[in-house]
Design a protein around this motif. Structure first.
Motif, PDB file in Angstrom:
ATOM      1  N   UNK A  62     -20.746  -5.865  -2.533  1.00 41.93           N
ATOM      2  CA  UNK A  62     -20.387  -4.471  -2.316  1.00 41.93           C
ATOM      3  C   UNK A  62     -19.099  -4.106  -3.042  1.00 41.93           C
ATOM      4  N   UNK A  63     -19.083  -2.940  -3.642  1.00 44.67           N
ATOM      5  CA  UNK A  63     -17.853  -2.413  -4.210  1.00 44.67           C
ATOM      6  C   UNK A  63     -17.089  -1.674  -3.125  1.00 44.67           C
ATOM      7  N   UNK A  64     -15.806  -1.555  -3.338  1.00 42.53           N
ATOM      8  CA  UNK A  64     -15.001  -0.848  -2.345  1.00 42.53           C
ATOM      9  C   UNK A  64     -13.824  -0.182  -3.037  1.00 42.53           C
ATOM     10  N   UNK A  65     -13.360   0.882  -2.432  1.00 40.69           N
ATOM     11  CA  UNK A  65     -12.133   1.538  -2.853  1.00 40.69           C
ATOM     12  C   UNK A  65     -11.067   1.204  -1.836  1.00 40.69           C
ATOM     13  N   UNK A  66      -9.951   0.689  -2.303  1.00 38.31           N
ATOM     14  CA  UNK A  66      -8.901   0.258  -1.387  1.00 38.31           C
ATOM     15  C   UNK A  66      -7.722   1.227  -1.406  1.00 38.31           C
ATOM     16  N   UNK A  67      -7.269   1.592  -0.230  1.00 40.66           N
ATOM     17  CA  UNK A  67      -6.015   2.301  -0.069  1.00 40.66           C
ATOM     18  C   UNK A  67      -5.099   1.417   0.764  1.00 40.66           C
ATOM     19  N   UNK A  68      -3.991   1.004   0.150  1.00 39.11           N
ATOM     20  CA  UNK A  68      -3.025   0.188   0.890  1.00 39.11           C
ATOM     21  C   UNK A  68      -1.894   1.069   1.387  1.00 39.11           C
ATOM     22  N   UNK A  69      -1.580   0.910   2.674  1.00 37.05           N
ATOM     23  CA  UNK A  69      -0.521   1.721   3.273  1.00 37.05           C
ATOM     24  C   UNK A  69       0.570   0.806   3.825  1.00 37.05           C
ATOM     25  N   UNK A  70       1.825   1.078   3.514  1.00 36.52           N
ATOM     26  CA  UNK A  70       2.905   0.348   4.179  1.00 36.52           C
ATOM     27  C   UNK A  70       3.012   0.846   5.614  1.00 36.52           C
ATOM     28  N   UNK A  71       3.404  -0.030   6.487  1.00 37.20           N
ATOM     29  CA  UNK A  71       3.514   0.370   7.883  1.00 37.20           C
ATOM     30  C   UNK A  71       2.348  -0.133   8.700  1.00 37.20           C
TER      31      UNK A  71
END
Length: 466
Positions: A62-71
């Motif tokens: 599976x492909x995925x779009x990643x959003x990394x958030x600090x906190x």
């Protein structure tokens, strides 16, 4: 830590959004430093360490779009008691009062002067919910123009039609038909419910019949209880006559008339005899509660939504937070409305509950964790949304992907959770409902969410093929 069956995997489309964070707090499972939540079609597909989630997605091709958030990434908050329609009455909530009479005088002066645009006011309140990370709301609706606020904003929760001011005679003449008519006009989703306002604002007949009406329709109940000093228990000057007899005699037209007769049982005892309490009901405030009152709530599996800043503005006592925690009551958190509170940020109330509990002698190290649970899973439990297909208040495979990002420094798990509880107010930087970004601070990546700009260099987003 959850995986789907092999047959299920082969049918899953590859359109996953991966939300990773310095700390993920699922509430229903251990917190994960360097964690991630994989969201598919509005629901949580996997949750765990980022490495584990990514490995699992790659194994599935599976492909995925990643959003990394600090906190910290948390379940969306559940505001378990508010009146969104009173958002435009904020001038009332910014003052300080010495009790209900003075607060009611200030409230009525604006409410009765009218006309007020309840639809616009409630819509503004819904925007504040998103701003402060609340994805699920118990909204008490008094005027029909405000009934669509949760529906229009795409918020989860329950919109409760408020019933107040009926005498026994008026209820018999038009009450039941009026309530049914109002309920039929309320848009869904979200769920709808009924809120008999308070023991002192309704006579006995509606308080006795509304729970049956709600339960026949499969609706939830919500009532203000133990908020006013007059609801507290005091010595029964009639010599201990049975409550079950008192509300059936000639003095029993209402809780107020029984009190005027010199009988001192509490409002909680009164509504319990009338069948209001139960696992399908939660109460708001619970300030003036004896140990027996709290026991009754536990016995009926009835949760209490604590709104300490509203109590303070009106000039009431502090709720018995330490006792609720020590005795094991089901607790949730609400802001009430801007007519009695300085903001709709639920973390402001959580921080005050922390201080109250410590002042009242609650010394356990689990306080921050329990209060964070109250503001998420506790609220979901109060609204009947902690289990089932539409469950919220938790980050768990199959749950709706309702989340909030709180931008606080991440150290160890316990210290960071305490930081969220005590210092997280105003630091909500993203609100996500069913996997869709609904609010974003200016430094959060988004496509025209809430009309704000983004800086994707701070929150990088990338697409990866497994």
């Amino acid at each position: 830590m959850n995986t789907s069956s092999v047959s299920e995997r082969s049918q899953v489309p590859a359109n996953v959004h991966l939300w990773s964070a310095d700390l993920v707090v699922p509430i229903t499972a251990p917190s994960v430093l360097g964690g991630a939540v994989a969201v598919l079609n509005g629901r949580i597909e996997h949750i765990g360490s980022r490495d584990w989630v990514i490995t699992t997605l790659r194994e599935r091709g599976m492909t995925y779009t990643e959003t990394h958030v600090p906190g910290v990434l948390l379940p969306g908050f559940v505001n378990a008691h508010t009146h969104l329609q009173y958002t435009n009455m904020a001038e009332v909530g910014l003052r300080q009062y010495d009790g209900f009479p003075s607060w009611m005088a200030a409230f009525d002066a604006i409410y009765d002067a009218g006309p007020l645009d309840w639809e616009t006011s409630a819509a503004q309140g819904a925007e504040y919910m998103l701003r402060y990370g609340a994805t699920c709301v118990a909204d008490v609706v008094t005027d029909p123009e405000a009934a669509s606020a949760l529906h229009d904003a795409g918020l989860h929760g329950v919109a409760y039609w408020e019933v107040m001011g009926y005498s026994n005679e008026e209820w018999a003449q038009r009450g039941v038909s009026s309530v049914h008519s109002a309920l039929e006009k309320m848009p869904t989703p979200p769920a709808i419910g009924i809120s008999p306002h308070a023991p002192y604002s309704l006579e006995v007949a509606p308080l006795l019949e509304i729970p049956d009406l709600a339960r026949r329709r499969g609706l939830r109940l919500h009532i203000h209880l133990g908020e006013a000093q007059m609801e507290a228990r005091w010595d029964d000057v009639e010599g201990g006559a049975a409550l079950a007899d008192l509300w059936r005699n000639e003095k029993s037209a209402s809780f107020t008339s029984i009190r005027q007769a010199g009988v001192g049982f509490s409002a909680t005892e009164f509504v319990d005899q009338l069948g209001v309490l139960g696992p399908d009901c939660h109460i708001a405030h619970g300030v003036y509660m004896t140990a027996d009152d709290r026991r009754r709530l536990r016995a009926r599996s009835t949760a209490v939504a604590l709104c300490p800043r509203s109590n303070a503005v009106i000039g009431l006592d502090e709720p018995p937070v330490a006792a609720y925690l020590s005795e094991g009551n089901l607790i949730a958190v609400g802001t009430d409305s801007l007519s009695s509170s300085p903001s709709l940020d639920i973390l402001e109330d959580v921080a005050l509950l922390y201080d109250i509990a410590r002042r009242q002698g609650y010394g356990s190290s689990d306080l921050s964790r329990r209060l964070l649970q109250a503001a998420t899973l506790g609220g979901a439990t109060a609204l009947g949304l902690a289990t089932g297909q539409h469950r919220v208040g938790q980050l768990q495979a199959g749950a709706l992907a309702d989340m909030v990002v709180v931008d606080v420094p991440v150290t160890d798990v316990m210290s960071t959770i305490e930081c969220v509880v005590r210092e997280g107010a105003g630091r909500q930087v993203a609100t996500i409902i069913e996997g869709q970004l609904r609010y974003a601070a200016t430094n959060f990546p988004h496509d025209d969410v809430a009309g704000q700009s983004a800086d994707s260099s701070v929150f990088p987003t990338r697409t990866v093929k497994g």
